[in-house]
Motif scaffolding. Structure first.
Motif, PDB file in Angstrom:
ATOM      1  N   VAL A 222       4.236  -5.900  -4.708  1.00  0.00           N
ATOM      2  CA  VAL A 222       5.667  -5.854  -4.420  1.00  0.00           C
ATOM      3  C   VAL A 222       6.211  -4.459  -4.724  1.00  0.00           C
ATOM      4  CG1 VAL A 222       7.934  -6.746  -5.105  1.00  0.00           C
ATOM      5  CG2 VAL A 222       6.011  -8.319  -4.798  1.00  0.00           C
ATOM      6  N   LEU A 223       5.835  -3.896  -5.856  1.00  0.00           N
ATOM      7  CA  LEU A 223       6.328  -2.577  -6.249  1.00  0.00           C
ATOM      8  C   LEU A 223       5.959  -1.511  -5.227  1.00  0.00           C
ATOM      9  CD1 LEU A 223       7.371  -0.414  -8.339  1.00  0.00           C
ATOM     10  CD2 LEU A 223       5.020  -0.396  -9.226  1.00  0.00           C
ATOM     11  N   ILE A 224       4.694  -1.450  -4.853  1.00  0.00           N
ATOM     12  CA  ILE A 224       4.214  -0.345  -4.014  1.00  0.00           C
ATOM     13  C   ILE A 224       4.670  -0.483  -2.573  1.00  0.00           C
ATOM     14  CG2 ILE A 224       2.156   0.855  -3.159  1.00  0.00           C
ATOM     15  CD1 ILE A 224       2.747   1.320  -6.097  1.00  0.00           C
ATOM     16  N   TRP A 225       4.710  -1.693  -2.037  1.00  0.00           N
ATOM     17  CA  TRP A 225       4.978  -1.857  -0.606  1.00  0.00           C
ATOM     18  C   TRP A 225       6.306  -2.529  -0.266  1.00  0.00           C
ATOM     19  CZ3 TRP A 225      -0.119  -2.027  -2.302  1.00  0.00           C
ATOM     20  CH2 TRP A 225      -0.976  -1.101  -1.700  1.00  0.00           C
ATOM     21  N   ARG A 226       7.082  -2.914  -1.276  1.00  0.00           N
ATOM     22  CA  ARG A 226       8.316  -3.623  -0.964  1.00  0.00           C
ATOM     23  C   ARG A 226       9.528  -3.079  -1.724  1.00  0.00           C
ATOM     24  NH1 ARG A 226       5.645  -4.860   2.583  1.00  0.00           N
ATOM     25  NH2 ARG A 226       5.272  -6.908   3.549  1.00  0.00           N
ATOM     26  N   THR A 227       9.405  -1.940  -2.383  1.00  0.00           N
ATOM     27  CA  THR A 227      10.531  -1.377  -3.111  1.00  0.00           C
ATOM     28  C   THR A 227      10.722   0.094  -2.747  1.00  0.00           C
ATOM     29  OG1 THR A 227       9.241  -0.653  -5.040  1.00  0.00           O
ATOM     30  CG2 THR A 227      10.061  -2.921  -5.052  1.00  0.00           C
ATOM     31  N   ARG A 228      11.931   0.567  -3.007  1.00  0.00           N
ATOM     32  CA  ARG A 228      12.223   1.976  -2.749  1.00  0.00           C
ATOM     33  C   ARG A 228      11.384   2.881  -3.646  1.00  0.00           C
ATOM     34  NH1 ARG A 228      18.193   4.917  -3.166  1.00  0.00           N
ATOM     35  NH2 ARG A 228      17.426   7.066  -2.978  1.00  0.00           N
ATOM     36  N   LEU A 229      11.230   2.490  -4.912  1.00  0.00           N
ATOM     37  CA  LEU A 229      10.424   3.291  -5.826  1.00  0.00           C
ATOM     38  C   LEU A 229       8.987   3.384  -5.337  1.00  0.00           C
ATOM     39  CD1 LEU A 229       9.968   4.808  -8.465  1.00  0.00           C
ATOM     40  CD2 LEU A 229       9.658   2.582  -9.611  1.00  0.00           C
ATOM     41  N   GLY A 230       8.453   2.273  -4.855  1.00  0.00           N
ATOM     42  CA  GLY A 230       7.095   2.292  -4.326  1.00  0.00           C
ATOM     43  C   GLY A 230       6.962   3.210  -3.124  1.00  0.00           C
ATOM     44  N   TYR A 231       7.975   3.208  -2.267  1.00  0.00           N
ATOM     45  CA  TYR A 231       7.962   4.113  -1.115  1.00  0.00           C
ATOM     46  C   TYR A 231       7.959   5.564  -1.574  1.00  0.00           C
ATOM     47  CZ  TYR A 231       9.515   6.542   3.084  1.00  0.00           C
ATOM     48  OH  TYR A 231       9.617   7.413   4.143  1.00  0.00           O
ATOM     49  N   GLU A 232       8.758   5.862  -2.583  1.00  0.00           N
ATOM     50  CA  GLU A 232       8.799   7.232  -3.103  1.00  0.00           C
ATOM     51  C   GLU A 232       7.458   7.618  -3.722  1.00  0.00           C
ATOM     52  OE1 GLU A 232      13.560   7.485  -4.283  1.00  0.00           O
ATOM     53  OE2 GLU A 232      12.060   7.055  -5.823  1.00  0.00           O
ATOM     54  N   MET A 233       6.828   6.677  -4.405  1.00  0.00           N
ATOM     55  CA  MET A 233       5.515   6.955  -5.002  1.00  0.00           C
ATOM     56  C   MET A 233       4.476   7.224  -3.921  1.00  0.00           C
ATOM     57  SD  MET A 233       5.715   4.017  -7.980  1.00  0.00           S
ATOM     58  CE  MET A 233       4.013   4.166  -8.483  1.00  0.00           C
ATOM     59  N   ARG A 234       4.470   6.406  -2.870  1.00  0.00           N
ATOM     60  CA  ARG A 234       3.490   6.615  -1.793  1.00  0.00           C
ATOM     61  C   ARG A 234       3.755   7.912  -1.045  1.00  0.00           C
ATOM     62  NH1 ARG A 234       3.998   2.903   2.092  1.00  0.00           N
ATOM     63  NH2 ARG A 234       5.806   1.825   1.199  1.00  0.00           N
ATOM     64  N   THR A 235       5.036   8.235  -0.861  1.00  0.00           N
ATOM     65  CA  THR A 235       5.370   9.507  -0.210  1.00  0.00           C
ATOM     66  C   THR A 235       4.863  10.676  -1.034  1.00  0.00           C
ATOM     67  OG1 THR A 235       7.354   8.509   0.749  1.00  0.00           O
ATOM     68  CG2 THR A 235       7.255  10.916   0.692  1.00  0.00           C
ATOM     69  N   MET A 236       5.065  10.581  -2.336  1.00  0.00           N
ATOM     70  CA  MET A 236       4.591  11.623  -3.238  1.00  0.00           C
ATOM     71  C   MET A 236       3.068  11.746  -3.183  1.00  0.00           C
ATOM     72  SD  MET A 236       5.523  13.710  -5.671  1.00  0.00           S
ATOM     73  CE  MET A 236       5.735  13.833  -7.392  1.00  0.00           C
ATOM     74  N   GLY A 237       2.389  10.609  -3.104  1.00  0.00           N
ATOM     75  CA  GLY A 237       0.938  10.630  -3.051  1.00  0.00           C
ATOM     76  C   GLY A 237       0.395  11.204  -1.757  1.00  0.00           C
ATOM     77  N   HIS A 238       1.076  10.941  -0.639  1.00  0.00           N
ATOM     78  CA  HIS A 238       0.618  11.442   0.651  1.00  0.00           C
ATOM     79  C   HIS A 238       0.971  12.911   0.860  1.00  0.00           C
ATOM     80  CE1 HIS A 238      -1.020   7.826   2.408  1.00  0.00           C
ATOM     81  NE2 HIS A 238       0.065   7.137   2.091  1.00  0.00           N
ATOM     82  N   SER A 239       2.166  13.313   0.456  1.00  0.00           N
ATOM     83  CA  SER A 239       2.602  14.688   0.696  1.00  0.00           C
ATOM     84  C   SER A 239       3.687  15.080  -0.296  1.00  0.00           C
ATOM     85  CB  SER A 239       3.126  14.846   2.132  1.00  0.00           C
ATOM     86  OG  SER A 239       3.635  16.142   2.346  1.00  0.00           O
ATOM     87  N   PRO A 240       3.329  15.750  -1.378  1.00  0.00           N
ATOM     88  CA  PRO A 240       4.341  16.181  -2.351  1.00  0.00           C
ATOM     89  C   PRO A 240       5.425  17.062  -1.731  1.00  0.00           C
ATOM     90  CG  PRO A 240       2.137  16.394  -3.278  1.00  0.00           C
ATOM     91  CD  PRO A 240       1.967  16.078  -1.826  1.00  0.00           C
ATOM     92  N   SER A 241       5.048  17.903  -0.779  1.00  0.00           N
ATOM     93  CA  SER A 241       6.046  18.784  -0.148  1.00  0.00           C
ATOM     94  C   SER A 241       7.055  17.969   0.654  1.00  0.00           C
ATOM     95  CB  SER A 241       5.357  19.812   0.746  1.00  0.00           C
ATOM     96  OG  SER A 241       4.567  19.173   1.748  1.00  0.00           O
TER      97      SER A 241
END
Length: 377
Positions: A222-241
């Motif tokens: 739920v955290l990683i795929w269903r929340t705003r924080l999870g989206y921010e974490m995945r974005t950070m993991g894919h492309s910090p820039s």
């Protein structure tokens, strides 16, 4: 031209490729067994029988799997944020302090269902606190997360030696451990769960923390795929820039992700301390923090993959003990080699077969497209 990292169906990426890697790992392990003069098929029989042959064996397998689910989830949360948390060992160690303090305080006054939630809070708090420092050092001082988490493992080990020999050890005792908890500090077994299938877990310490591990896996999904924080974490993991361009605070995500990762690693301590040993003693983690790295890699950092990967390593631990007992020429060191081969092919060489599989599916897609065009004409 091949496209080795082209998009593949989910069942191929998360199912077929890991199964192929696993099959190759066991094939190579069979060759190793053959080299020492033993029958690989007999070894495979003892591995499966030792893990699933009796209700007690299944209980031990799931007990080990419970531990690895927690540490695998801890590594996965950090992975999704582009962080390699190699400090799960130390975070689980320190998380045990929170478990032990709750039990030592309330085990003689309260039932387990009152102590257990407080022990969960304590394990998460101490584990997250131990992970906060490396996260803060990377976010604010640029210290490499791998180096700091490794060093914090050693610090945690020394801290536990001090606490268990100078602070928490009962008076008059020589063993570096706390006193044995009363009934309020002991988790009930899940014998009723396996009894549904007519199985008796015997002396296996399969306990209610397994259900907590499953709940934690769902919460991570739920955290990683269903929340705003999870989206921010995945974005950070894919492309910090890209994350910085979108206004996501790199420092905040680094610290928060590490604290969540440390909290999950700390929860691992509930299983051995309250579920098996009923005390805190030295080396109760037994390398589970490092196994969690392999579990997360093999499970593709997805809770749905981490659970079966954790069960697989539970099979290797429990079934490996049976192999070592039934086939003395295959020592525990050989079992470690087999585990290493699984880690090698499921982790470091996870994309070995992906280019060929991608070409196969690309060719199928082209034939299907050509067939549609032909019918349309």
């Amino acid at each position: 031209m091949s496209t080795p990292y082209a998009k593949l169906p989910g069942w191929v990426k998360y199912g077929l490729i890991p199964l192929i890697n696993l099959a190759v790992a066991f094939l190579v392990a069979g060759l190793v067994v053959l080299l020492v003069g033993e029958n690989p098929l007999e070894a495979a029989y003892h591995l499966i029988n030792g893990a699933f042959g009796r209700g007690e064996y299944i209980g031990f397998t799931l007990y080990y799997a419970t531990t690895f689910i927690f540490t695998g989830l801890a590594v996965a949360v950090a992975f999704h944020s582009g962080l390699f948390n190699i400090g799960g060992e130390g975070q689980a160690y320190v998380g045990g302090i929170g478990v032990a303090l709750a039990c030592l305080w309330l085990d003689q006054m309260m039932p387990w269902y009152v102590v257990f939630p407080l022990a969960i809070v304590g394990s998460v708090f101490f584990g997250a606190l131990w992970a906060f420092l490396p996260g803060w050092l990377q976010a604010r001082r640029g210290s490499h997360i791998v180096i700091t988490t490794i060093m914090f493992n050693f610090i945690a080990s020394s801290l536990m030696v001090y606490l268990l020999t100078r602070v928490l050890k009962p008076l008059g005792s020589m063993a570096p451990q706390t006193r044995t908890f009363a009934e309020g500090g002991q988790l009930p077994k899940l014998d009723w769960l396996l009894s549904i299938f007519g199985l008796n877990i015997g002396t296996a310490p399969f306990n209610i923390s397994f259900l907590l591990a499953l709940a934690a896996a769902f919460a991570v999904w739920v955290l990683i795929w269903r929340t705003r924080l999870g989206y921010e974490m995945r974005t950070m993991g894919h492309s910090p820039s890209a994350a910085r361009y979108a206004g996501i605070s790199e420092s905040r995500i680094t610290v928060v992700a590490m604290m969540m990762s440390g909290g999950l690693a700390g929860m691992m301590a509930l299983n051995p301390i309250m579920g098996e040993q009923f005390r805190m003693q030295l080396d109760f983690v037994q390398g589970a923090g490092f196994v969690g790295i392999a579990v997360a890699l093999m499970g593709r950092s997805h809770p749905g993959g981490i659970i079966p990967a954790a069960i697989l390593f539970g099979v290797l631990y429990q079934g490996g003990a049976e192999i070592a007992f039934e086939m003395p020429s295959i020592s525990r060191d050989m079992i470690v080699i087999i585990q290493g081969l699984v880690i090698l092919f499921a982790g470091a060489l996870e994309n070995m077969f992906r280019p060929a599989i991608t070409r196969v599916f690309a060719a199928r897609g082209q034939r299907a497209a050509a067939l549609v065009q032909t019918k349309g004409a």
